[in-house]
Design a protein around this motif. Sequence first.
Motif, mmCIF file in Angstrom:
data_model
loop_
_atom_site.group_PDB
_atom_site.id
_atom_site.type_symbol
_atom_site.label_atom_id
_atom_site.label_comp_id
_atom_site.label_asym_id
_atom_site.label_seq_id
_atom_site.Cartn_x
_atom_site.Cartn_y
_atom_site.Cartn_z
ATOM 1 N N UNK A 77 0.837 -1.206 0.000
ATOM 2 C CA UNK A 77 0.000 0.000 0.000
ATOM 3 C C UNK A 77 0.873 1.258 0.000
ATOM 4 N N UNK A 78 1.903 1.266 0.840
ATOM 5 C CA UNK A 78 2.797 2.434 0.903
ATOM 6 C C UNK A 78 3.555 2.637 -0.404
ATOM 7 N N UNK A 79 3.910 1.522 -1.053
ATOM 8 C CA UNK A 79 4.607 1.604 -2.339
ATOM 9 C C UNK A 79 3.737 2.310 -3.375
ATOM 10 N N UNK A 80 2.468 1.918 -3.423
ATOM 11 C CA UNK A 80 1.524 2.540 -4.356
ATOM 12 C C UNK A 80 1.298 4.010 -3.979
ATOM 13 N N UNK A 81 1.154 4.279 -2.682
ATOM 14 C CA UNK A 81 0.910 5.656 -2.227
ATOM 15 C C UNK A 81 2.061 6.575 -2.622
ATOM 16 N N UNK A 82 3.292 6.108 -2.479
ATOM 17 C CA UNK A 82 4.453 6.938 -2.829
ATOM 18 C C UNK A 82 4.507 7.218 -4.326
ATOM 19 N N UNK A 83 4.145 6.222 -5.136
ATOM 20 C CA UNK A 83 4.111 6.439 -6.592
ATOM 21 C C UNK A 83 3.064 7.491 -6.939
ATOM 22 N N UNK A 84 1.882 7.371 -6.337
ATOM 23 C CA UNK A 84 0.809 8.325 -6.625
ATOM 24 C C UNK A 84 1.173 9.730 -6.140
ATOM 25 N N UNK A 85 1.808 9.825 -4.967
ATOM 26 C CA UNK A 85 2.227 11.139 -4.460
ATOM 27 C C UNK A 85 3.203 11.806 -5.434
ATOM 28 N N UNK A 86 4.147 11.025 -5.942
ATOM 29 C CA UNK A 86 5.162 11.583 -6.838
ATOM 30 C C UNK A 86 4.544 12.064 -8.138
ATOM 31 N N UNK A 87 3.699 11.247 -8.744
ATOM 32 C CA UNK A 87 3.153 11.587 -10.066
ATOM 33 C C UNK A 87 2.111 12.697 -9.959
ATOM 34 N N UNK A 88 1.185 12.564 -9.032
ATOM 35 C CA UNK A 88 0.158 13.606 -8.900
ATOM 36 C C UNK A 88 0.726 14.885 -8.288
ATOM 37 N N UNK A 89 1.859 14.758 -7.583
ATOM 38 C CA UNK A 89 2.489 15.946 -7.029
ATOM 39 C C UNK A 89 2.987 16.899 -8.097
ATOM 40 N N UNK A 90 3.182 16.402 -9.326
ATOM 41 C CA UNK A 90 3.619 17.252 -10.436
ATOM 42 C C UNK A 90 2.458 17.983 -11.093
ATOM 43 N N UNK A 91 1.231 17.644 -10.707
ATOM 44 C CA UNK A 91 0.047 18.284 -11.285
ATOM 45 C C UNK A 91 -0.501 19.295 -10.279
ATOM 46 N N UNK A 92 -0.558 20.546 -10.673
ATOM 47 C CA UNK A 92 -1.025 21.607 -9.788
ATOM 48 C C UNK A 92 -2.460 21.358 -9.343
ATOM 49 N N UNK A 93 -2.679 21.467 -8.023
ATOM 50 C CA UNK A 93 -4.011 21.351 -7.403
ATOM 51 C C UNK A 93 -4.606 19.951 -7.484
ATOM 52 N N UNK A 94 -3.818 18.964 -7.898
ATOM 53 C CA UNK A 94 -4.303 17.576 -7.877
ATOM 54 C C UNK A 94 -4.061 16.989 -6.487
ATOM 55 N N UNK A 95 -5.019 16.198 -5.985
ATOM 56 C CA UNK A 95 -4.903 15.633 -4.648
ATOM 57 C C UNK A 95 -5.256 14.152 -4.666
ATOM 58 N N UNK A 96 -4.536 13.370 -3.840
ATOM 59 C CA UNK A 96 -4.730 11.926 -3.744
ATOM 60 C C UNK A 96 -5.217 11.586 -2.343
ATOM 61 N N UNK A 97 -6.166 10.645 -2.255
ATOM 62 C CA UNK A 97 -6.734 10.210 -0.976
ATOM 63 C C UNK A 97 -6.753 8.680 -0.929
ATOM 64 N N UNK A 98 -6.744 8.129 0.285
ATOM 65 C CA UNK A 98 -6.947 6.690 0.469
ATOM 66 C C UNK A 98 -8.306 6.495 1.119
ATOM 67 N N UNK A 99 -9.240 5.909 0.333
ATOM 68 C CA UNK A 99 -10.608 5.752 0.840
ATOM 69 C C UNK A 99 -10.721 4.622 1.838
ATOM 70 N N UNK A 100 -10.077 3.498 1.531
ATOM 71 C CA UNK A 100 -10.084 2.351 2.447
ATOM 72 C C UNK A 100 -8.831 1.521 2.181
ATOM 73 N N UNK A 101 -8.800 0.300 2.657
ATOM 74 C CA UNK A 101 -7.593 -0.522 2.587
ATOM 75 C C UNK A 101 -6.942 -0.603 1.226
ATOM 76 N N UNK A 102 -7.709 -0.893 0.179
ATOM 77 C CA UNK A 102 -7.112 -1.133 -1.137
ATOM 78 C C UNK A 102 -7.535 -0.104 -2.180
ATOM 79 N N UNK A 103 -8.181 0.979 -1.769
ATOM 80 C CA UNK A 103 -8.734 1.929 -2.739
ATOM 81 C C UNK A 103 -8.149 3.325 -2.541
ATOM 82 N N UNK A 104 -7.600 3.858 -3.635
ATOM 83 C CA UNK A 104 -7.119 5.237 -3.683
ATOM 84 C C UNK A 104 -7.965 6.002 -4.685
#
Length: 666
Positions: free
Chosen positions: A302-329
Amino acid sequence: MSSFFKNGLSLKTQVYGLIIVISVISFFVRIITDVDTTRQYLQTQMASHAQDTGTSLGLSISPYLEDDSIMIAQTMATAIFDSGYYKQIKFTNAQNEVVFDLINPKRVESVPNWFISAVKLNAPTMQSELNNGWIMAGRLEVTSHVGQSYLTLWEHTKRSFYGSFLLLAASLAVAFLILRAVFKPLKAVENQAHLVTRKRFTLNNEIPVARELRTVTKAINNMVMNLQSTFDSLTKQTQALTEEVYIDPLTGLGNRKSFDNHFNSVVDSISDETPITAMMITLPSLANINKTVSYQDGDEHVNEVANILKTIFGELTNAKVFRLNGSTFIALAPYDSEFLNRTRLEITDAFSQHKNSLHVNGFANFALVSVEKGMPVGNVLSALDTGCTIGDTNNKVDKNTLFSVNQWRSLIQSILASGEVSFSVQPVKRANSQNKQCYFEVFAHFIFEGEKVNNGHLFAMAEKLNLTEELDKKIIRNFVNVKEQHPNDVFALNLSKASLYSTDFIEWLTLYSHTKPVIKTNLLFELHEISLLYNVHIASQHIDIIKDIGINVCIEHFGTSLTSFRYLQGLDIEYVKIDGSYIQDLLDNTQSQFFIQTVNNICHGFGIKVLACLIEKPETLKVLENLGCDGVQGNLIMPPSKVIKANNSGANKEFTFCADTLKFCN
């Protein structure tokens, strides 16, 4: 000169100046007094000497006043006259006839003419009556020569000058050493006070010896410690609440409640120009990893996926990532689904590098949904969940249909070269006031070949191509024309992350401010909180330079990072603008009310004003004003309005506002 009137004259300069002025005046007064005293003494001495000479010479020549011996008398007078102390010795007989007249017109060459002109010595003439027995034989007149007195006075003046000058220099040196010892702790107090005005609270460990400075230093230290204690307490309290309510403890991303707040804050602002797309990413193999390996390995996945999403979406202005539950972002981004397909490809490529045999059901499933204005969050989640479950057939990505990077580069360069910029403004009103502004927020729109370019897409690609600074420069250059028409109104321009951290941009801005001084006053830069947190130390240094130019700074989307507010300490900013996600459910959410009240307490302690945006309801406005916000913004106050260009040709372009906007102008 303007900085002198603005900052005032330092106490050190005033004291040093006063001492120097008094010392110099004393120096010249001492010289003048000394010279005048000596002059009067020499004047008296010449008169006395002339009188003594007249008396003694008269007695000496009295026996030789007969015609046959008058030459002896003249010879005796000449002998005395040749000493050089006399300008004239004249003997007149009883018949008032001049018997002999000795004259010395010579002046002393070693004395400057300017000194002789400045200091007047009058040659005294003294008389003595001569008798031949009981009969008056004549009158002897002796006039002193001032040359020798001038020479004496000049030599005395030089000695007095050198002596007084050495005394002056020694006195100033001693005064300088004493004052330096006094002003050193005073300088430390001044620096501490200056840092406090810049929102930097440091203790002064050098306690001065002077009682008054010691009292001031201790008072400032106590104030700093109290502010620091209050700040630490409030930030810890707020951070604990934020972590408990809004943050997923495993990944550090926003949780379901944070997603709901953010979704509600943007769903009503969707338009063709500002689309919103939701992307869901599920991990179908997470249950297998938890079952066959361990829950710890599942958390790592889960943390591996979260870090990838943080890095990629972090390059997009005003884009935000959330974790809804155990396996869903889930991610919300202000772009259309076609543009976000490029991001989806980047995520897919990143995931493929981490895929292994444990991912029996695949590494991740994707779904994209274009969010429509006012769309319920349940409908969006339902559509995304269906897309992840049965496959998102509507958003299959064809690399050949995507706008290439080179095409984007060409488009951005064309916009920089020949594109137009239009502006709209929205007032940020002072709380509890009628129509008084904090400032106007400026929204820039690029127009190319008659069509408006989507700002979100444009800046996202410009950031990838390192062209964001050039876009910011173009906006500033074009907005100067508007600013010159309205110099007394305060305007705020958005500044990108790339420009904030670019030394070249800061240098350009400094030079440009000298060319266009209008930007030095009544201008503000709004910085996104996420951009600021990228490197707070460098950002703080560049903010200081921007402030020195005369441009104030506001942090917008404050609270969206869900991190500690500790970074505020040391930032020399004017405003923070609370993220809209805390405003939408404010009436029913006591946690948001507590958050805003805490932000007000912290920021007001630092001298920072707090603004609230996205206000749509009168009840929300009332609550925000009661919580202590300094400024309010939203469609309830006034929606954005276009800046109208009244004249498109010639050098005298005129820019006007609509009638509603003019109410907020100064």
